[in-house]
Design an enzyme around this catalytic site. Sequence first.
Site, PDB file in Angstrom:
ATOM      1  N   TYR A   1      51.872 105.753 -37.057  1.00  0.00           N
ATOM      2  CA  TYR A   1      51.294 106.146 -38.345  1.00  0.00           C
ATOM      3  C   TYR A   1      51.033 104.894 -39.171  1.00  0.00           C
ATOM      4  O   TYR A   1      51.952 104.124 -39.451  1.00  0.00           O
ATOM      5  CB  TYR A   1      52.223 107.086 -39.132  1.00  0.00           C
ATOM      6  N   TYR A   2      49.779 104.706 -39.540  1.00  0.00           N
ATOM      7  CA  TYR A   2      49.404 103.598 -40.421  1.00  0.00           C
ATOM      8  C   TYR A   2      48.789 104.121 -41.714  1.00  0.00           C
ATOM      9  O   TYR A   2      48.986 103.554 -42.773  1.00  0.00           O
ATOM     10  CB  TYR A   2      48.422 102.658 -39.712  1.00  0.00           C
TER      11      TYR A   2
ATOM     12  N   VAL B   1      57.117 105.488 -33.708  1.00  0.00           N
ATOM     13  CA  VAL B   1      57.224 104.288 -32.869  1.00  0.00           C
ATOM     14  C   VAL B   1      56.249 103.168 -33.270  1.00  0.00           C
ATOM     15  O   VAL B   1      56.255 102.104 -32.663  1.00  0.00           O
ATOM     16  CB  VAL B   1      57.072 104.623 -31.366  1.00  0.00           C
ATOM     17  N   GLU B   2      55.437 103.437 -34.298  1.00  0.00           N
ATOM     18  CA  GLU B   2      54.593 102.373 -34.873  1.00  0.00           C
ATOM     19  C   GLU B   2      54.338 102.700 -36.329  1.00  0.00           C
ATOM     20  O   GLU B   2      53.941 103.813 -36.653  1.00  0.00           O
ATOM     21  CB  GLU B   2      53.230 102.271 -34.159  1.00  0.00           C
ATOM     22  N   ASN B   3      54.568 101.705 -37.190  1.00  0.00           N
ATOM     23  CA  ASN B   3      54.224 101.804 -38.598  1.00  0.00           C
ATOM     24  C   ASN B   3      54.347 100.392 -39.157  1.00  0.00           C
ATOM     25  O   ASN B   3      55.313  99.701 -38.852  1.00  0.00           O
ATOM     26  CB  ASN B   3      55.177 102.764 -39.329  1.00  0.00           C
TER      27      ASN B   3
END
Length: 476
Positions: free
Chosen positions: A310-311, A371-373
């Site tokens: 999530y960006y 797992v991504e931000n």
Amino acid sequence: MGFRKDFLWGGATAANQCEGGYDKGGRGLANVDVVPIGKDRFPVISGQKKMFDFDDEHFYPAKEAIDMYTHYKEDIALFAEMGFKTYRLSIAWSRIFPQGDEAEPNEEGLKFYEDMFKECKKHGIEPLVTITHFDCPMHLVEKYGAWRSRELVGFYENLCKVIFNRYKGLVKYWLTFNEINMILHAPFMGAGLYFEEGDDVEQIKFQAAHHELVASAIATKIAHEVDPENQVGCMLAAGAYYPYSPKPEDVWASRSDDRENYFFIDVQSRGEYPAYALKEMERKGIEIKMEEGDKELLKAHTVDFISFSYYSSRVSTTDPELLEQTEGNIFASVKNPYLEASEWGWQIDPLGLRITMNDIYDRYQKPLFIVENGLGAVDTPDENGYVEDDYRIEYLAAHVQAMRDAVDEDGVDLLGYTTWGCIDLVSAGTGEMKKRYGFIYVDRDNEGNGTLKRSKKKSFDWYKKVIATNGEDLSN
């Protein structure tokens, strides 16, 4: 309240963006190696421009990246100093099977990852391993057409059998395909797909997606058979779509855009193709060729948890006049007038993370794992390599707070959180080094110059404190 006691705090990288060593240890060439920085990058990652090898006109940042291949012990020690409970990394397929279709794996490649996982364990860090983070051996691209060929399911199955058996007891958290929905947006980078003139692009993308979905189910099956302790997740490039206005057409457009993303996870989590996707394919004249047993495989071997990146949130509209687009992890979207944006035009929306978490958890009722931000920004170091990255701290603190609200206020079951690019690495979208995400500065520029020296940014000590207090203290 707050996060669970065993919450998995950490950071995330991908082999092709940090490892380097493209020609070391018997590794073969992969699709992600031959993607250049510059104006040709997007035509290549989208499968429109053919680049199957290096040339002298371009710079290929993944060849060396930040050379984690030789620096991994130093890097993992820095992660341990921050207190990481987990480190998300990926396996370069062409390190294990250089061509992709060999009968026997490359021992040197297997040993490299074994050493890396043991190094993590030595520091009390749980590896979270992405089996395929956009990697596809170039031999499979050239000989078979990559994931458009059903044969890749078997080659991926071989890879899974080898790694699940070899790393039993060292790794228990696995992700099958990174941002599986990226196949629709960046098909060469995401799955090695290249299109010739006259190709039915949509048919090829969805058939390839089916092969990946079947491969993911097979991976989940093998993982559970080899070690019942294994936990397998899918991975989605997430971010809720908001309607631009309350106009019903805009609301419907946002639902349709959300569904395009959730389609893959619907299959991986629920075990069957959703009715809306079947109807959409029917309208587009797409016919998925299924083999006998595919439906049963998908149904019987769904994932244990849902992981996602999530960006930013996104915006949908049916108004052709609203042409001002913003970027956000390859996905263009209409600009949201209520949000600030990063230097690369990615809109910043911490509440959007809470909204996205609730949407996903309501939909699947399975544990989530972010797992991504993170925030890609230009960092200006002093003479010691120190960066005062208050802007990054502010971004991450707001997102951790939103995460906590989703857990505390909404009851979302969250396993862990790994920030993207915990050490500076090559950007997947642009190929730049100057677009930095890390807590650790790496002395390297867009042209590949620099000493590769690692140094701590201000955010390093901030994140260390966040982990030590299990997310209670977010103050700068």
